[in-house]
Enzyme design. Sequence first.
Site, PDB file in Angstrom:
ATOM      1  N   ASP A  50       0.857  -1.187   0.000  1.00 18.02           N
ATOM      2  CA  ASP A  50       0.000   0.000   0.000  1.00 18.02           C
ATOM      3  C   ASP A  50       0.894   1.240   0.000  1.00 18.02           C
ATOM      4  O   ASP A  50       1.658   1.456   0.938  1.00 18.02           O
ATOM      5  CB  ASP A  50      -0.883  -0.006   1.259  1.00 18.02           C
ATOM      6  CG  ASP A  50      -1.845   1.160   1.274  1.00 18.02           C
ATOM      7  OD1 ASP A  50      -2.944   1.023   0.708  1.00 18.02           O
ATOM      8  OD2 ASP A  50      -1.494   2.217   1.832  1.00 18.02           O
ATOM      9  N   TYR A  55       2.784   9.922  -0.258  1.00 16.57           N
ATOM     10  CA  TYR A  55       3.929   9.434   0.515  1.00 16.57           C
ATOM     11  C   TYR A  55       5.258   9.731  -0.180  1.00 16.57           C
ATOM     12  O   TYR A  55       6.325   9.629   0.426  1.00 16.57           O
ATOM     13  CB  TYR A  55       3.843   7.924   0.785  1.00 16.57           C
ATOM     14  CG  TYR A  55       2.563   7.438   1.435  1.00 16.57           C
ATOM     15  CD1 TYR A  55       1.703   8.319   2.086  1.00 16.57           C
ATOM     16  CD2 TYR A  55       2.219   6.098   1.413  1.00 16.57           C
ATOM     17  CE1 TYR A  55       0.520   7.871   2.667  1.00 16.57           C
ATOM     18  CE2 TYR A  55       1.052   5.636   1.996  1.00 16.57           C
ATOM     19  CZ  TYR A  55       0.197   6.533   2.613  1.00 16.57           C
ATOM     20  OH  TYR A  55      -0.963   6.077   3.186  1.00 16.57           O
ATOM     21  N   LYS A  80      -2.765   5.789  -4.299  1.00 18.19           N
ATOM     22  CA  LYS A  80      -3.891   6.701  -4.024  1.00 18.19           C
ATOM     23  C   LYS A  80      -3.691   8.046  -4.715  1.00 18.19           C
ATOM     24  O   LYS A  80      -2.565   8.582  -4.718  1.00 18.19           O
ATOM     25  CB  LYS A  80      -4.011   6.937  -2.511  1.00 18.19           C
ATOM     26  CG  LYS A  80      -3.961   5.664  -1.698  1.00 18.19           C
ATOM     27  CD  LYS A  80      -4.133   5.880  -0.216  1.00 18.19           C
ATOM     28  CE  LYS A  80      -3.731   4.629   0.544  1.00 18.19           C
ATOM     29  NZ  LYS A  80      -2.307   4.562   0.913  1.00 18.19           N
ATOM     30  N   HIS A 112      -7.621   9.417  -2.074  1.00 21.13           N
ATOM     31  CA  HIS A 112      -6.980   9.349  -0.751  1.00 21.13           C
ATOM     32  C   HIS A 112      -7.833   9.994   0.356  1.00 21.13           C
ATOM     33  O   HIS A 112      -7.976   9.444   1.441  1.00 21.13           O
ATOM     34  CB  HIS A 112      -5.601  10.011  -0.817  1.00 21.13           C
ATOM     35  CG  HIS A 112      -4.647   9.557   0.225  1.00 21.13           C
ATOM     36  ND1 HIS A 112      -3.287   9.524   0.029  1.00 21.13           N
ATOM     37  CD2 HIS A 112      -4.836   9.101   1.490  1.00 21.13           C
ATOM     38  CE1 HIS A 112      -2.693   9.076   1.127  1.00 21.13           C
ATOM     39  NE2 HIS A 112      -3.621   8.814   2.031  1.00 21.13           N
TER      40      HIS A 112
HETATM   41  N1  LIG Z   1      -5.410   6.156   3.705  1.00 25.73           N
HETATM   42  C1  LIG Z   1      -4.877   6.861   4.666  1.00 25.73           C
HETATM   43  O1  LIG Z   1      -5.233   8.025   4.867  1.00 25.73           O
HETATM   44  C2  LIG Z   1      -3.832   6.249   5.531  1.00 25.73           C
HETATM   45  C3  LIG Z   1      -3.392   6.903   6.689  1.00 25.73           C
HETATM   46  C4  LIG Z   1      -2.417   6.282   7.470  1.00 25.73           C
HETATM   47  C5  LIG Z   1      -1.906   5.046   7.094  1.00 25.73           C
HETATM   48  N2  LIG Z   1      -2.334   4.434   5.932  1.00 25.73           N
HETATM   49  C6  LIG Z   1      -1.808   3.117   5.487  1.00 25.73           C
HETATM   50  O2  LIG Z   1      -1.862   2.202   6.581  1.00 25.73           O
HETATM   51  C7  LIG Z   1      -0.548   1.671   6.795  1.00 25.73           C
HETATM   52  C8  LIG Z   1      -0.362   1.281   8.254  1.00 25.73           C
HETATM   53  O3  LIG Z   1      -0.561   2.413   9.113  1.00 25.73           O
HETATM   54  P1  LIG Z   1       0.649   3.258   9.772  1.00 25.73           P
HETATM   55  O4  LIG Z   1       1.893   3.083   9.000  1.00 25.73           O
HETATM   56  O5  LIG Z   1       0.123   4.628   9.972  1.00 25.73           O
HETATM   57  O6  LIG Z   1       0.825   2.698  11.226  1.00 25.73           O
HETATM   58  P2  LIG Z   1       0.792   1.266  11.948  1.00 25.73           P
HETATM   59  O7  LIG Z   1       0.985   0.195  10.959  1.00 25.73           O
HETATM   60  O8  LIG Z   1      -0.416   1.315  12.822  1.00 25.73           O
HETATM   61  O9  LIG Z   1       2.042   1.384  12.927  1.00 25.73           O
HETATM   62  C9  LIG Z   1       3.349   1.522  12.452  1.00 25.73           C
HETATM   63  C10 LIG Z   1       4.252   1.671  13.681  1.00 25.73           C
HETATM   64  O10 LIG Z   1       4.263   0.458  14.446  1.00 25.73           O
HETATM   65  C11 LIG Z   1       5.609  -0.016  14.568  1.00 25.73           C
HETATM   66  N3  LIG Z   1       5.559  -1.473  14.468  1.00 25.73           N
HETATM   67  C12 LIG Z   1       5.104  -2.206  13.408  1.00 25.73           C
HETATM   68  N4  LIG Z   1       5.158  -3.519  13.675  1.00 25.73           N
HETATM   69  C13 LIG Z   1       5.671  -3.638  14.926  1.00 25.73           C
HETATM   70  C14 LIG Z   1       5.955  -4.753  15.762  1.00 25.73           C
HETATM   71  N5  LIG Z   1       5.722  -6.006  15.358  1.00 25.73           N
HETATM   72  N6  LIG Z   1       6.493  -4.506  16.997  1.00 25.73           N
HETATM   73  C15 LIG Z   1       6.730  -3.235  17.398  1.00 25.73           C
HETATM   74  N7  LIG Z   1       6.467  -2.135  16.652  1.00 25.73           N
HETATM   75  C16 LIG Z   1       5.941  -2.334  15.427  1.00 25.73           C
HETATM   76  C17 LIG Z   1       6.388   0.626  13.450  1.00 25.73           C
HETATM   77  O11 LIG Z   1       7.726   0.840  13.843  1.00 25.73           O
HETATM   78  P3  LIG Z   1       8.989   0.209  13.034  1.00 25.73           P
HETATM   79  O12 LIG Z   1       8.871   0.683  11.598  1.00 25.73           O
HETATM   80  O13 LIG Z   1      10.159   0.773  13.745  1.00 25.73           O
HETATM   81  O14 LIG Z   1       8.861  -1.280  13.169  1.00 25.73           O
HETATM   82  C18 LIG Z   1       5.668   1.974  13.299  1.00 25.73           C
HETATM   83  O15 LIG Z   1       6.157   2.895  14.258  1.00 25.73           O
HETATM   84  C19 LIG Z   1       0.352   2.821   6.311  1.00 25.73           C
HETATM   85  O16 LIG Z   1       1.694   2.435   6.173  1.00 25.73           O
HETATM   86  C20 LIG Z   1      -0.350   3.213   5.047  1.00 25.73           C
HETATM   87  O17 LIG Z   1      -0.046   2.289   4.022  1.00 25.73           O
HETATM   88  C21 LIG Z   1      -3.293   5.017   5.159  1.00 25.73           C
END
Ligand SMILES: NC(=O)c1ccc[n+]([C@@H]2O[C@H](COP(=O)([O-])OP(=O)(O)OC[C@H]3O[C@@H](n4cnc5c(N)ncnc54)[C@H](OP(=O)(O)O)[C@@H]3O)[C@@H](O)[C@H]2O)c1
Length: 280
Positions: A50, A55, A80, A112
Amino acid sequence: MTAPTPQIPLIDLNDGRAIPQLGFGTYQVPPADTEKVVTAALEAGYRHFDTAQMYGNEDGVGRAIAASGVPREELWLTTKLNNSFHERSAALEATERSLEALGGRIDLYLVHWPLAMHDDVARVWEVMEEVRSDHPVDSIGVSNFTPANLARLSEAGLSTPTVNQIESNPYFVNDAVRAACADRGIAVEAWSPLAQGAVFDDPQLTALSEQVDRSVSQVVLRWVLQRGDIVFPKSSNPERMRQNLELFDFELTDEQMASISALHNGTRSGPDPDTFDWRG
Ligand SMILES: NC(=O)c1ccc[n+]([C@@H]2O[C@H](COP(=O)([O-])OP(=O)(O)OC[C@H]3O[C@@H](n4cnc5c(N)ncnc54)[C@H](OP(=O)(O)O)[C@@H]3O)[C@@H](O)[C@H]2O)c1
């Protein structure tokens, strides 16, 4: 060497296609690091990615995929349309750039953010329908759409989006929007499932993770999967990437599921779609 990809369930979309329920998110992966991070994710076994024009890292995603040798038909790529490109000609140009960066094909293309305070979401959606007919873009969907935004598309007599990618995690379960999606046959993708890291400080989740002998991340991601949503956690750490794929050899009980949902307190990790106004 590339690890075997675990058997990941497919979720049927309303356009006849099926999407892998678990993938890899790239928000906040810096452009300069993206090729390396996505290469590590491919090696860990991820096949669904994704990304987004916002980004700034589609090029790195595309380079990692091109270099990986993984056959394109084994991959699922979502990107997006950025907020500043809702108008038709800007959208068509942005789509061309994304296609170029991502190797000429997009599996799923999302609006998006609705930006409904500026734009009629129905007009943006008409452009997405045109893109799907005229470009190698297989499925189209939306992100951060409210029930009112979804209703506007049906009132205008337009097609139903395949997915709505929305914030959903234990602190912001977003069940009203999930229910509106279920009513319309729209699959839900849960963004920031780990509340961007906030879940790791939660004593109740820590206790539950000890009870089931899994990490907090695995417990929360399993909760998302058992709710039937699509999910793509982000990690830049190869060990954590692998851990986040190991979700299919345990199950949470109904009681454990309910205890995680009960953590909801209305705290968002990201912006509110009704007020988010960023058009950079
Ligand atoms: N459509 C939208 O508006 C929107 C908005 C936000 C996000 N998204 C999508 O959703 C995806 C996921 O959301 P997100 O990136 O915001 O946050 P997330 O996946 O909820 O959290 C990511 C955080 O968790 C940590 N983490 C991941 N796996 C871990 C584990 N097993 N143990 C400990 N820490 C862990 C990562 O650190 P490390 O990297 O240091 O492991 C990072 O700091 C995004 O990457 C994006 O593709 C979409």
